[in-house]
Design a protein around this motif. Structure first.
Motif, PDB file in Angstrom:
ATOM      1  N   LEU A  33       0.845  -1.199   0.000  1.00  0.00           N
ATOM      2  CA  LEU A  33       0.000   0.000   0.000  1.00  0.00           C
ATOM      3  C   LEU A  33       0.873   1.238   0.000  1.00  0.00           C
ATOM      4  O   LEU A  33       1.929   1.268   0.636  1.00  0.00           O
ATOM      5  CB  LEU A  33      -0.905   0.027   1.234  1.00  0.00           C
ATOM      6  N   CYS A  34       0.409   2.280  -0.695  1.00  0.00           N
ATOM      7  CA  CYS A  34       1.037   3.608  -0.679  1.00  0.00           C
ATOM      8  C   CYS A  34      -0.038   4.629  -0.359  1.00  0.00           C
ATOM      9  O   CYS A  34      -1.111   4.631  -0.991  1.00  0.00           O
ATOM     10  CB  CYS A  34       1.694   3.930  -2.019  1.00  0.00           C
ATOM     11  N   GLU A  35       0.238   5.520   0.603  1.00  0.00           N
ATOM     12  CA  GLU A  35      -0.757   6.493   1.038  1.00  0.00           C
ATOM     13  C   GLU A  35      -0.180   7.892   1.067  1.00  0.00           C
ATOM     14  O   GLU A  35       0.991   8.118   0.733  1.00  0.00           O
ATOM     15  CB  GLU A  35      -1.300   6.103   2.424  1.00  0.00           C
ATOM     16  N   VAL A  64       3.843   7.290   2.425  1.00  0.00           N
ATOM     17  CA  VAL A  64       3.848   6.191   3.391  1.00  0.00           C
ATOM     18  C   VAL A  64       3.623   4.886   2.644  1.00  0.00           C
ATOM     19  O   VAL A  64       2.769   4.796   1.761  1.00  0.00           O
ATOM     20  CB  VAL A  64       2.763   6.388   4.463  1.00  0.00           C
ATOM     21  N   GLN A  65       4.350   3.858   3.024  1.00  0.00           N
ATOM     22  CA  GLN A  65       4.247   2.546   2.385  1.00  0.00           C
ATOM     23  C   GLN A  65       3.995   1.479   3.445  1.00  0.00           C
ATOM     24  O   GLN A  65       4.618   1.490   4.517  1.00  0.00           O
ATOM     25  CB  GLN A  65       5.526   2.212   1.609  1.00  0.00           C
ATOM     26  N   TYR A  66       3.056   0.572   3.113  1.00  0.00           N
ATOM     27  CA  TYR A  66       2.736  -0.560   3.981  1.00  0.00           C
ATOM     28  C   TYR A  66       2.975  -1.856   3.206  1.00  0.00           C
ATOM     29  O   TYR A  66       2.816  -1.906   1.987  1.00  0.00           O
ATOM     30  CB  TYR A  66       1.266  -0.532   4.430  1.00  0.00           C
ATOM     31  N   HIS A  67       3.301  -2.884   3.961  1.00  0.00           N
ATOM     32  CA  HIS A  67       3.414  -4.231   3.400  1.00  0.00           C
ATOM     33  C   HIS A  67       2.763  -5.201   4.379  1.00  0.00           C
ATOM     34  O   HIS A  67       3.220  -5.356   5.528  1.00  0.00           O
ATOM     35  CB  HIS A  67       4.872  -4.621   3.161  1.00  0.00           C
ATOM     36  N   ILE A  68       1.665  -5.828   3.962  1.00  0.00           N
ATOM     37  CA  ILE A  68       0.928  -6.776   4.788  1.00  0.00           C
ATOM     38  C   ILE A  68       1.153  -8.174   4.224  1.00  0.00           C
ATOM     39  O   ILE A  68       0.928  -8.406   3.025  1.00  0.00           O
ATOM     40  CB  ILE A  68      -0.576  -6.452   4.832  1.00  0.00           C
ATOM     41  N   GLN A  69       1.558  -9.090   5.091  1.00  0.00           N
ATOM     42  CA  GLN A  69       1.873 -10.449   4.656  1.00  0.00           C
ATOM     43  C   GLN A  69       1.251 -11.448   5.629  1.00  0.00           C
ATOM     44  O   GLN A  69       1.382 -11.302   6.853  1.00  0.00           O
ATOM     45  CB  GLN A  69       3.382 -10.668   4.573  1.00  0.00           C
ATOM     46  N   SER A  70       0.566 -12.436   5.078  1.00  0.00           N
ATOM     47  CA  SER A  70      -0.036 -13.498   5.879  1.00  0.00           C
ATOM     48  C   SER A  70      -0.017 -14.782   5.066  1.00  0.00           C
ATOM     49  O   SER A  70      -0.295 -14.767   3.860  1.00  0.00           O
ATOM     50  CB  SER A  70      -1.467 -13.134   6.272  1.00  0.00           C
ATOM     51  N   GLN A  71       0.289 -15.906   5.729  1.00  0.00           N
ATOM     52  CA  GLN A  71       0.351 -17.202   5.077  1.00  0.00           C
ATOM     53  C   GLN A  71      -0.834 -18.065   5.500  1.00  0.00           C
ATOM     54  O   GLN A  71      -1.259 -18.017   6.661  1.00  0.00           O
ATOM     55  CB  GLN A  71       1.668 -17.913   5.419  1.00  0.00           C
ATOM     56  N   SER A  94       4.657  -4.284   7.863  1.00  0.00           N
ATOM     57  CA  SER A  94       5.857  -3.449   7.761  1.00  0.00           C
ATOM     58  C   SER A  94       5.453  -2.061   7.282  1.00  0.00           C
ATOM     59  O   SER A  94       4.557  -1.922   6.429  1.00  0.00           O
ATOM     60  CB  SER A  94       6.879  -4.064   6.799  1.00  0.00           C
ATOM     61  N   ILE A  95       6.126  -1.043   7.809  1.00  0.00           N
ATOM     62  CA  ILE A  95       5.780   0.339   7.474  1.00  0.00           C
ATOM     63  C   ILE A  95       7.048   1.137   7.222  1.00  0.00           C
ATOM     64  O   ILE A  95       8.069   0.946   7.895  1.00  0.00           O
ATOM     65  CB  ILE A  95       4.949   0.998   8.608  1.00  0.00           C
ATOM     66  N   SER A  96       6.968   2.012   6.215  1.00  0.00           N
ATOM     67  CA  SER A  96       8.058   2.920   5.889  1.00  0.00           C
ATOM     68  C   SER A  96       7.469   4.313   5.715  1.00  0.00           C
ATOM     69  O   SER A  96       6.585   4.524   4.875  1.00  0.00           O
ATOM     70  CB  SER A  96       8.768   2.480   4.606  1.00  0.00           C
ATOM     71  N   THR A  97       7.925   5.264   6.510  1.00  0.00           N
ATOM     72  CA  THR A  97       7.440   6.633   6.441  1.00  0.00           C
ATOM     73  C   THR A  97       8.620   7.588   6.462  1.00  0.00           C
ATOM     74  O   THR A  97       9.583   7.367   7.211  1.00  0.00           O
ATOM     75  CB  THR A  97       6.491   6.952   7.617  1.00  0.00           C
ATOM     76  N   LYS A 101      12.652  -7.434  15.201  1.00  0.00           N
ATOM     77  CA  LYS A 101      13.968  -6.859  14.917  1.00  0.00           C
ATOM     78  C   LYS A 101      14.855  -7.936  14.315  1.00  0.00           C
ATOM     79  O   LYS A 101      14.881  -9.065  14.818  1.00  0.00           O
ATOM     80  CB  LYS A 101      14.597  -6.316  16.194  1.00  0.00           C
ATOM     81  N   PRO A 102      15.554  -7.620  13.249  1.00  0.00           N
ATOM     82  CA  PRO A 102      15.524  -6.360  12.493  1.00  0.00           C
ATOM     83  C   PRO A 102      14.274  -6.263  11.634  1.00  0.00           C
ATOM     84  O   PRO A 102      13.614  -7.256  11.352  1.00  0.00           O
ATOM     85  CB  PRO A 102      16.787  -6.441  11.655  1.00  0.00           C
ATOM     86  N   ALA A 103      13.976  -5.039  11.224  1.00  0.00           N
ATOM     87  CA  ALA A 103      12.799  -4.811  10.388  1.00  0.00           C
ATOM     88  C   ALA A 103      13.020  -5.364   8.982  1.00  0.00           C
ATOM     89  O   ALA A 103      14.154  -5.640   8.572  1.00  0.00           O
ATOM     90  CB  ALA A 103      12.492  -3.317  10.323  1.00  0.00           C
ATOM     91  N   ARG A 104      11.944  -5.573   8.258  1.00  0.00           N
ATOM     92  CA  ARG A 104      12.017  -6.058   6.886  1.00  0.00           C
ATOM     93  C   ARG A 104      12.851  -5.083   6.051  1.00  0.00           C
ATOM     94  O   ARG A 104      12.801  -3.867   6.254  1.00  0.00           O
ATOM     95  CB  ARG A 104      10.609  -6.207   6.310  1.00  0.00           C
ATOM     96  N   GLU A 105      13.601  -5.601   5.106  1.00  0.00           N
ATOM     97  CA  GLU A 105      14.476  -4.766   4.292  1.00  0.00           C
ATOM     98  C   GLU A 105      13.663  -3.743   3.488  1.00  0.00           C
ATOM     99  O   GLU A 105      12.693  -4.077   2.818  1.00  0.00           O
ATOM    100  CB  GLU A 105      15.288  -5.651   3.340  1.00  0.00           C
ATOM    101  N   GLY A 106      14.072  -2.498   3.567  1.00  0.00           N
ATOM    102  CA  GLY A 106      13.377  -1.413   2.883  1.00  0.00           C
ATOM    103  C   GLY A 106      12.323  -0.734   3.727  1.00  0.00           C
ATOM    104  O   GLY A 106      11.706   0.240   3.267  1.00  0.00           O
ATOM    105  N   TYR A 107      12.108  -1.193   4.961  1.00  0.00           N
ATOM    106  CA  TYR A 107      11.099  -0.625   5.855  1.00  0.00           C
ATOM    107  C   TYR A 107      11.747  -0.272   7.190  1.00  0.00           C
ATOM    108  O   TYR A 107      12.779  -0.838   7.572  1.00  0.00           O
ATOM    109  CB  TYR A 107       9.938  -1.602   6.069  1.00  0.00           C
ATOM    110  N   GLN A 108      11.126   0.663   7.891  1.00  0.00           N
ATOM    111  CA  GLN A 108      11.670   1.136   9.157  1.00  0.00           C
ATOM    112  C   GLN A 108      11.165   0.338  10.348  1.00  0.00           C
ATOM    113  O   GLN A 108      11.827   0.288  11.388  1.00  0.00           O
ATOM    114  CB  GLN A 108      11.322   2.624   9.353  1.00  0.00           C
ATOM    115  N   LEU A 109       9.993  -0.247  10.206  1.00  0.00           N
ATOM    116  CA  LEU A 109       9.386  -0.937  11.341  1.00  0.00           C
ATOM    117  C   LEU A 109       8.570  -2.120  10.839  1.00  0.00           C
ATOM    118  O   LEU A 109       7.842  -2.002   9.846  1.00  0.00           O
ATOM    119  CB  LEU A 109       8.486   0.032  12.132  1.00  0.00           C
TER     120      LEU A 109
END
Length: 365
Positions: free
Chosen positions: A31-33, A37-44, A54-57, A89-97
């Motif tokens: 997602l981009c808002e 702001v970018q979100y990444h939602i992952q579920s198996q 994961s979030i990157s702002t 920790k660590p956060a997903r690559e390319g994201y801050q949290l």
């Protein structure tokens, strides 16, 4: 501000769908808002009770706060839902949290909607925490280098605002920009009313507000690009009592969303004006249709009830016109026979012609 939501609508919708699904879902969504702001939602599907968010702002203030999320911000994120949210920790690559969401810990019933809504506010929590760390320095006794220098904050790339930290107060300046001239007129009127209302006794406890078409003295030395506006500059004078206890969170949220609130007000005002214009036009069209229908009905009644009325009216009009033309002709009639006084006597005396006898004639030799 009631019109600005703290939670992300798109993120909230995806999490609600994932939680209330009857069958396990496998999701890998980006997602981009607003505000980059970018979100990444992952579920198996193999582990439906766990989801990763994961979030990157972008950093709110470059050069003052680091791009990495501070410890205070991490603590604020943990307080959202301690039983549901875990920081990875660590956060997903390319994201801050990166957050681990334990969906099985969400309470059933109506409470799950509130819990998921709180989780969707993670981006607003990060931005608010960054601005709170800046505002806390207003009560600091330690003299910071460049304390009175404006701090440029970027919530949206095209809508920066400035914070000037001074002893026992903070000055917030918002440059306002619009693409259309109509938006500038509406916004200028709104700012003038905001200044008038803010100066009244009823709102004496609110931060004083001023509006100016030129940059305030506190922004002297800033780049021309930041000072080029068509909507002027709105300034708020924030004192120490406005950032104490529970007031801090409200002050921070209002500062972050002031630009969005102004644009919301302008858009709503334009919609209201357009609705009133359409309603007024509709009423005028109805009046015209009603008048035309009445005239058509009267014409039909004359034609059906009085078949010779039309002919009589035409003949009477012709006679009246003819009579008026005759009167006008008599008034402007020109007499070409000229009368000269004394000409008759002159003619009798001097203009006598000899009379010849028709019985005979004398031959001249």
């Amino acid at each position: 501000m009631a019109c600005i939501e703290r939670s992300s609508p798109a993120l909230k919708q995806i999490l609600l769908r994932l939680y209330s699904a009857e069958k396990p879902l496998e999701i890998d969504h980006h997602l981009c808002e607003f505000g980059s702001v970018q979100y990444h939602i992952q579920s198996q599907a193999s582990n439906p009770l766990v989801a990763y968010l994961s979030i990157s702002t972008p950093s709110l203030c470059h050069g003052v706060l680091q791009n990495e999320i501070s410890s205070y911000t991490i603590e604020m994120v943990k307080r959202l839902c301690p039983e549901v949210v875990e920081i990875v920790k660590p956060a997903r690559e390319g994201y801050q949290l990166t957050l681990r969401l334990n969906l099985n810990q969400i309470p059933p019933g109506k409470d799950y909607v509130k819990v998921i809504g709180d989780i969707s506010t993670v981006q607003s929590v990060i931005l608010s925490s960054q601005l709170k760390e800046i505002l806390w320095n207003v009560n600091s006794d330690v003299t910071m280098q460049g304390m009175f220098k404006p701090i440029k904050l970027v919530y949206h790339p095209r809508e920066p605002f400035f914070i000037i930290m001074q002893p026992q107060r903070i000055i917030a300046v918002f440059p306002i920009r619009f693409k259309e001239k109509s938006d500038v007129i509406i916004a200028t009127t709104f700012f003038q009313e905001l200044v008038d209302v803010g100066s009244s006794d009823k709102w004496a406890k609110a931060p004083p507000c001023t509006w100016s078409a030129i940059p305030p003295p506190e922004l002297r030395g800033e780049t021309l690009e930041d000072l080029s506006t068509n909507g002027g500059f709105v300034t708020f004078d924030i004192s120490s009592r406005h950032i104490e206890d529970k007031r801090l969170d409200k002050t921070v949220w209002n500062l972050l969303n002031f630009n969005a609130y102004v644009r919301y007000h302008v858009k709503s005002t334009k919609g209201y004006i357009q609705r009133r214009m359409r309603k007024r036009l509709k009423n005028l069209v109805q009046v015209l249709h009603h008048t035309n229908s009445e005239e058509n009905e009267q014409t039909k009644q004359h034609q059906v009830g009085y078949p010779y009325t039309k002919k009589h009216v035409r003949s009477s009009k012709y006679n009246i016109l003819k009579q008026r033309c005759g009167n006008l002709g008599r008034k402007i009639k020109m007499h070409f026979r000229l009368r000269i006084h004394g000409f008759g006597r002159f003619r009798q005396r001097w203009l006598r012609f000899p009379k010849f006898s028709s019985k005979g004639y004398t031959k001249l030799e």
